[in-house]
Design an enzyme around this catalytic site. Structure first.
Site, PDB file in Angstrom:
ATOM      1  N   ALA A   1     -29.980  37.966  51.406  1.00 58.40           N
ATOM      2  CA  ALA A   1     -30.157  36.897  52.387  1.00 58.40           C
ATOM      3  C   ALA A   1     -28.942  36.764  53.298  1.00 58.40           C
ATOM      4  O   ALA A   1     -27.841  37.162  52.957  1.00 58.40           O
ATOM      5  CB  ALA A   1     -30.404  35.582  51.651  1.00 58.40           C
TER       6      ALA A   1
ATOM      7  N   SER B   1     -34.721  41.172  53.897  1.00 56.71           N
ATOM      8  CA  SER B   1     -35.020  39.993  53.081  1.00 56.71           C
ATOM      9  C   SER B   1     -35.836  38.975  53.863  1.00 56.71           C
ATOM     10  O   SER B   1     -35.646  38.806  55.078  1.00 56.71           O
ATOM     11  CB  SER B   1     -33.708  39.336  52.631  1.00 56.71           C
TER      12      SER B   1
ATOM     13  N   GLN C   1     -39.112  42.373  52.275  1.00 56.38           N
ATOM     14  CA  GLN C   1     -39.198  41.659  50.998  1.00 56.38           C
ATOM     15  C   GLN C   1     -39.677  40.243  51.245  1.00 56.38           C
ATOM     16  O   GLN C   1     -39.197  39.567  52.146  1.00 56.38           O
ATOM     17  CB  GLN C   1     -37.819  41.636  50.311  1.00 56.38           C
TER      18      GLN C   1
ATOM     19  N   TYR D   1     -41.034  36.367  49.357  1.00 58.52           N
ATOM     20  CA  TYR D   1     -41.212  35.484  48.202  1.00 58.52           C
ATOM     21  C   TYR D   1     -42.578  34.839  48.298  1.00 58.52           C
ATOM     22  O   TYR D   1     -43.156  34.747  49.385  1.00 58.52           O
ATOM     23  CB  TYR D   1     -40.149  34.380  48.202  1.00 58.52           C
TER      24      TYR D   1
ATOM     25  N   THR E   1     -40.828  39.645  45.597  1.00 62.72           N
ATOM     26  CA  THR E   1     -39.846  39.333  44.565  1.00 62.72           C
ATOM     27  C   THR E   1     -40.389  38.230  43.669  1.00 62.72           C
ATOM     28  O   THR E   1     -40.708  37.141  44.145  1.00 62.72           O
ATOM     29  CB  THR E   1     -38.518  38.908  45.198  1.00 62.72           C
TER      30      THR E   1
ATOM     31  N   LYS F   1     -40.851  43.147  42.637  1.00 65.98           N
ATOM     32  CA  LYS F   1     -39.416  43.251  42.353  1.00 65.98           C
ATOM     33  C   LYS F   1     -39.005  42.157  41.376  1.00 65.98           C
ATOM     34  O   LYS F   1     -39.313  40.982  41.598  1.00 65.98           O
ATOM     35  CB  LYS F   1     -38.626  43.111  43.650  1.00 65.98           C
TER      36      LYS F   1
ATOM     37  N   HIS G   1     -32.280  40.606  39.837  1.00 65.34           N
ATOM     38  CA  HIS G   1     -31.775  39.919  41.026  1.00 65.34           C
ATOM     39  C   HIS G   1     -30.244  39.960  41.053  1.00 65.34           C
ATOM     40  O   HIS G   1     -29.579  39.003  41.471  1.00 65.34           O
ATOM     41  CB  HIS G   1     -32.274  38.473  41.018  1.00 65.34           C
TER      42      HIS G   1
ATOM     43  N   GLY H   1     -29.183  46.927  40.452  1.00 62.16           N
ATOM     44  CA  GLY H   1     -28.262  46.127  39.648  1.00 62.16           C
ATOM     45  C   GLY H   1     -27.095  46.946  39.137  1.00 62.16           C
ATOM     46  O   GLY H   1     -27.271  47.820  38.296  1.00 62.16           O
TER      47      GLY H   1
ATOM     48  N   ARG I   1     -22.565  51.124  41.636  1.00 63.79           N
ATOM     49  CA  ARG I   1     -21.355  51.032  42.449  1.00 63.79           C
ATOM     50  C   ARG I   1     -20.839  52.392  42.898  1.00 63.79           C
ATOM     51  O   ARG I   1     -19.891  52.464  43.688  1.00 63.79           O
ATOM     52  CB  ARG I   1     -20.240  50.325  41.636  1.00 63.79           C
TER      53      ARG I   1
ATOM     54  N   ARG J   1     -24.691  44.641  46.339  1.00 61.48           N
ATOM     55  CA  ARG J   1     -23.348  44.188  46.689  1.00 61.48           C
ATOM     56  C   ARG J   1     -22.475  45.222  47.381  1.00 61.48           C
ATOM     57  O   ARG J   1     -21.638  44.847  48.220  1.00 61.48           O
ATOM     58  CB  ARG J   1     -22.666  43.600  45.459  1.00 61.48           C
TER      59      ARG J   1
HETATM   60  C1  LIG Z   1     -26.063  37.563  48.104  1.00 61.30           C
HETATM   61  C2  LIG Z   1     -27.354  38.119  47.606  1.00 61.30           C
HETATM   62  C3  LIG Z   1     -28.540  37.670  48.138  1.00 61.30           C
HETATM   63  C4  LIG Z   1     -29.731  38.184  47.688  1.00 61.30           C
HETATM   64  N1  LIG Z   1     -30.886  37.774  48.256  1.00 61.30           N
HETATM   65  C5  LIG Z   1     -32.047  38.335  47.870  1.00 61.30           C
HETATM   66  C6  LIG Z   1     -33.240  38.032  48.524  1.00 61.30           C
HETATM   67  O1  LIG Z   1     -33.249  37.284  49.510  1.00 61.30           O
HETATM   68  N2  LIG Z   1     -34.386  38.593  48.064  1.00 61.30           N
HETATM   69  C7  LIG Z   1     -34.395  39.443  47.014  1.00 61.30           C
HETATM   70  O2  LIG Z   1     -35.461  39.927  46.616  1.00 61.30           O
HETATM   71  N3  LIG Z   1     -33.265  39.778  46.383  1.00 61.30           N
HETATM   72  C8  LIG Z   1     -32.096  39.259  46.799  1.00 61.30           C
HETATM   73  N4  LIG Z   1     -30.954  39.630  46.182  1.00 61.30           N
HETATM   74  C9  LIG Z   1     -31.010  40.589  45.077  1.00 61.30           C
HETATM   75  C10 LIG Z   1     -30.876  42.020  45.575  1.00 61.30           C
HETATM   76  O3  LIG Z   1     -32.038  42.426  46.234  1.00 61.30           O
HETATM   77  C11 LIG Z   1     -30.661  43.015  44.433  1.00 61.30           C
HETATM   78  O4  LIG Z   1     -31.654  42.836  43.461  1.00 61.30           O
HETATM   79  C12 LIG Z   1     -29.291  42.924  43.763  1.00 61.30           C
HETATM   80  O5  LIG Z   1     -28.308  42.605  44.687  1.00 61.30           O
HETATM   81  C13 LIG Z   1     -28.976  44.257  43.104  1.00 61.30           C
HETATM   82  O6  LIG Z   1     -27.831  44.186  42.365  1.00 61.30           O
HETATM   83  P1  LIG Z   1     -26.381  44.688  42.896  1.00 61.30           P
HETATM   84  O7  LIG Z   1     -25.927  43.620  43.872  1.00 61.30           O
HETATM   85  O8  LIG Z   1     -25.571  44.733  41.664  1.00 61.30           O
HETATM   86  O9  LIG Z   1     -26.582  46.034  43.556  1.00 61.30           O
HETATM   87  C14 LIG Z   1     -29.748  39.139  46.653  1.00 61.30           C
HETATM   88  C15 LIG Z   1     -28.559  39.595  46.144  1.00 61.30           C
HETATM   89  C16 LIG Z   1     -27.365  39.106  46.606  1.00 61.30           C
HETATM   90  C17 LIG Z   1     -26.093  39.651  46.033  1.00 61.30           C
END
Ligand SMILES: Cc1cc2nc3c(=O)[nH]c(=O)nc-3n(C[C@H](O)[C@H](O)[C@H](O)COP(=O)(O)O)c2cc1C
Ligand SMILES: Cc1cc2nc3c(=O)[nH]c(=O)nc-3n(C[C@H](O)[C@H](O)[C@H](O)COP(=O)(O)O)c2cc1C
Ligand SMILES: Cc1cc2nc3c(=O)[nH]c(=O)nc-3n(C[C@H](O)[C@H](O)[C@H](O)COP(=O)(O)O)c2cc1C
Ligand SMILES: Cc1cc2nc3c(=O)[nH]c(=O)nc-3n(C[C@H](O)[C@H](O)[C@H](O)COP(=O)(O)O)c2cc1C
Lengths: 362, 362, 362, 362
Positions: free
Chosen positions: C84, C111, C132, C134, C160, C234, C258, C290, C293, C313
């Protein structure tokens, strides 16, 4: 008027105070382990893999910590481990330790490397009647040392077999530890030690000289046959070696890695204890030492099969901090903690501390 | 004009703030464990070996956190654990805690060592109607205490059996903790405690005096038969002891190691919980406490078999930081977190929190 | 003349620089996890329990990182995860990210909470054609959102399902994170969200209001049937949920927690991945995200059964440090590392990255 | 008058001193691993999962550390691992290392990336008669390099197969490491290296250019058939690759991950060693390297099945701290420690160091 010194109030305070107050040299000698200290640390952390499952509401009236070992009565199932050169820590040396052990009716094993005359120590402590010896390079010299101890009134001998040479003592080397001129193994002075012929070619001092002066199972069997008193072997880590000790007439074994001072990467004693007890049977006297710092640790060692344990560095710390009084106090704290552990876990007697009181954690 | 105090916003802020603001003595008494604190830490870290596997897209409408225990309704499946001397933390003492619990409709178990009169506390909180007692040295004195509690309006009794003597409380000794003159176990003042004859010879205070005043299973069976209200036994860690409690008519058990304050090296409560539930069957009321710091922890404990849990130190922290308001806020945060955990994992009711919602990690 | 900014040279430099340069609020929002961050950390450390056993001297000529997913070609088997509010990190927001992803021919999943208009983003990046969404509280609103995305040119949808409510976001609460007035989910503004009647009695906002607006498997089956494009689910962590997704016609699943932002104590995604793949069979598109890195992590995830992975991230960090250029650079470093990992381990194609290339460590 | 430099007294002092005294660039090049250094660390920590169970009272007279490998006598079962560019650490470069190894009768393997002329090094050290080579892009160039080494008097060749490209060397990139102008792989200067045509379209430098210059099993079989001296393959981690090496006539294998410098997340060498030895049988020469820092580590590696080990970074440190003298001293300390480990564990000969001397810890 001398400043009144406040004694430590807890075991950890003893350990901390000792560590702080010792010279770097003494710290390296007394508190460090061989190599990188892995075996020394493993001795302690092995206890963290065991839990005591206490039982509630059992009848505990009239219980006690008393036990019997080799026909001798122990007020509590632990003894002071033999360690060298007490005079590095206290002017009265082994006499201070013997006095402190006496005050708590806890037996002390006098090291062959005592820095005080064997007779002086013996007469300072009724409960100091076990003597630890090393092989002296030959049958003749070793039996002489044994006989000297027996003559001095030591009724039980402990032959340490795990230190044929010094381990890799890097912490001592780095700290520049060496014995001061007025501290030495006074009781060994009279005995001749092996002298080595110069090395030839690619010969090794270890394998071509020292190794020839080391004892074998036959030598130890001979020694046991010669002396009139029980002999335990200290430094056993393998079940087969324990069985061999049993078969040659040793009165018992001490499962020990010398407090991690010899072979770094040797296993923690608590980890190997059960298999050894399994091998020699529940009646054979298996003692253990290494890493015991608390009353609950004594409890755990007994539940895992030890008949009694030896305590090394906690006594070192008591002696370093407050001489005979410190030794006595540390022993008292250990006794009390052990008694509390028995009560809290529902064990009225030493025999109640069975294997099913503890379980291994993942 | 008093400075406006900003309340902590999260549970961790409560825990941190409490730790910082307490005196070293209170910190040692309330937050430390026995010995080296291993069991206390193990209680918490045991939760790290369990994962919750959430299920998606289930119908969750109309669910709730409500549950029933001993025929009583709980708004959420946790209670305030009994702990002593609330007045060390807040002037209003147990009344503050009862008020805070009342505000969140969470039950509170009043400790026998309450620092406020039992009737005063009872009338301050509808939800404070469970009373915890210790064995008082004899059947007669113990039943008198139980009857006093029942007369005061406490409809459920919790007999704590895991602390026949104090554990090794080194942190308290080192901090010099002692009760101030104006804080005491006021409700026990009227009862006579055992007096001991002087020790003879090698007698032990623990085994030859204290042990004779401790209860056995027969004594507890007798007590349960005497009182008209349900009695739970708190401090059970072995399946056989749970079965024994069941067989003598205890209304339930609390799997507990007293928050690690008694026998250091006792197992983490979460680790022993499943085997105990397995032993007594799914319908017998097994509660547990120890190490619960978050809503997800309540979820995990329930999935592992607990019918409800008790919360100790989080309440200590709420009380220490902000009195009744702090207790209420901590309870609210726990309730909300638990509700969110249910929703996120796909559980609409407490019964949905089954064993297959969690799995053990390597 | 503006100071020339030196780009980070390695992935870790990106992660460190981002962490340092973010405001505490953004750090809490973008880099922290729910609760105590255990699931977030577990995602990363799960990779440390897997080793890659490289094979030597295989013929690697003409290999490539290319793969196909849902009939679409991926230059390398990873996509940018939907996250987001990119405008919190860079003024150009999602357009910057789309531009950076375009530069490396890596797909980006936009997103639902994009802070830039969906059409603007779509036209900025050919490779940004996954959207993506919700659940929007009702079938009607959700299908409208889906149709808006399809109309805007997004050919793949990702629903998601793991975040029906926010997790326990303590780090954000402590940091006082809130959206600035000029950053919002602009694409959702036009859609009505559920409004709740006031609570009655002991009703719970979670179970008696929110829960009624959440989707069930039937709702999602309906949605999938309505839209003309493939829909992935997801946030799946249980094999049975993956099988259910498969059975209702989902085009695939993303094994995800997530990024540890929702249910703390949920399992690490890598740990649950193999059982899920086992359940749905080797041909069903199972993606995961998830904790990835490094290029070697992508390799590990594929060997454990993922068809492709999402990166969260690391992209956050690239965007935070250097906008579109940073995103592009991070993607490039990941691609290169992954290619090197393939070569060093003896894999010429994505299909060569089989389960027997990795093994679990004790 | 130059200040007298005090040599380190222990191995750890060498490691510490080297780490402190190196430039950040050299530290990154010599002491860091690929990626996040996980494989490098795992090499070392793998030894912590193994204990040595010493046996007591065995006859150790006349034992020795001597062993035979490929018909050659080794004074002690370890060799200096090939590593590049010794002149970065000492002006005399590989000549210093060869001199130091000579002084302790320990064999040295000269790296293809020697920064000193091959003949100069060879004549500086009788014990430096093994040469390590890389595949040179074609059969022709590779055989020329091999022949040059044989002509220079190197009787054993070691072909390193685990580094077809550089690993992810982030620490070097961050430190800005590059070779100074006066240090280079002088012995490779005369050989032509592959030149690559420009990339077309989406071609990859790795898979479409480099990969075509890499050797396959057939190429290596050809090489082995061409040269008259034994060839070992270095960098084997999978049992099947070891068996393949055996089947194409390699004289032996070195289980190695290049000290963790190539593929981060490759397994620790000690962990994969037993399965490899199991596969190729007890007589096939399997060497290993990685993480050996102490004499006890050599013991452990042999007990786990290695015929001998290579030592890398400890020699790096000796050379960095005190040139030839440092190399000699480090070798001496390792030899002595290893001899002590044998004596303390009851092993008189290398053949006594059997699998049952060690056990794995949980
Ligand atoms: C700041 C942030 C915002 C996120 N917002 C969403 C989102 O809006 N929709 C969604 O499906 N996942 C969201 N996610 C989850 C990511 O899609 C993803 O599953 C996750 O970041 C993967 O893990 P990683 O950050 O360790 O790579 C968000 C993740 C972060 C870090
Ligand atoms: C400084 C020191 C000196 C020692 N000297 C001897 C000795 O002379 N003879 C002996 O058999 N054991 C000796 N030991 C080993 C102890 O008897 C005992 O095995 C060890 O200290 C037990 O471990 P702990 O210190 O962890 O309790 C010594 C130990 C220490 C710490
Ligand atoms: C300061 C303190 C005092 C306690 N006093 C009592 C008590 O009087 N009676 C009792 O049964 N348990 C007592 N407990 C134990 C608690 O009831 C409970 O078992 C424990 O706190 C649960 O662990 P937790 O603190 O990790 O939640 C006390 C605990 C603490 C921390
Ligand atoms: C700085 C450095 C350079 C190396 N260069 C080479 C080399 O040129 N050829 C080779 O086969 N191995 C090379 N290696 C790997 C070593 O031969 C050996 O496998 C590794 O150092 C063993 O691990 P250790 O350092 O933990 O003992 C190098 C290692 C280091 C540390």
């Amino acid at each position: 008027m001398p400043e009144q010194i406040q004694l430590p109030r807890t075991l950890n305070e003893y350990y901390d105070r000792a560590r702080e107050s010792m010279s770097p040299q003494n710290r390296a000698y007394f508190l460090a382990g061989a190599g990188d200290g892995r075996t020394m640390s493993a001795n302690e952390s092995a206890f963290d893999h065991v839990s005591i499952t206490p039982r509630m509401l059992r009848d505990l009236g009239g219980g006690s910590t008393e036990t019997h070992l080799l026909g001798q009565r122990l007020a509590s199932p632990f003894l002071i481990a033999p360690f060298a050169y007490h005079r590095l820590l206290d002017a009265a040396g082994e006499v201070a330790t013997a006095t402190g052990s006496q005050a708590q009716s806890i037996k002390m094993i006098l090291s062959a490397q005592s820095s005080v005359d064997i007779n002086t120590v013996r007469s300072a402590g009724d409960d100091c009647d076990w003597f630890q010896l090393y092989w002296m390079g030959s049958r003749q010299t070793t039996i002489e040392l044994a006989q000297m101890a027996v003559a001095a009134g030591f009724g039980t001998l402990v032959l340490t077999v795990d230190a044929p040479v010094q381990g890799v003592r890097d912490r001592e080397i780095e700290a520049g530890f060496e014995l001061p001129h007025d501290v030495s193994a006074v009781n060994l002075a009279r005995f001749s030690r092996p002298r080595f012929a110069p090395l030839e070619g690619t010969q090794s001092i270890v394998f071509d000289r020292i190794a020839h002066t080391l004892p074998t199972w036959d030598d130890v069997a001979w020694l046991i046959a010669q002396v009139q008193v029980p002999v335990l072997l200290k430094g056993i880590l393998h079940p087969d070696d324990a069985a061999r000790a049993q078969s040659i007439g040793a009165a018992g074994v001490v499962v020990s890695n010398h407090g991690g001072r010899v072979l770094d990467r040797a296993p923690a004693t608590l980890d190997v204890l059960p298999a050894i007890v399994e091998k020699v049977g529940p009646d054979y006297p298996v003692l253990m030492d290494g890493g015991i710092r608390r009353g609950v640790d004594i409890f755990v060692a007994l539940a895992m099969g030890a008949k009694a344990v030896l305590i090394g560095r906690p006594i070192v710390c008591g002696l370093a901090v407050a001489g005979d009084l410190g030794v006595s106090h540390v022993l008292r704290l250990l006794r009390d903690e052990f008694e509390v552990a028995m009560l809290l876990s529902g064990c009225a007697t030493i025999d109640d501390i069975r294997r099913d009181m503890v379980h291994l954690k993942l």
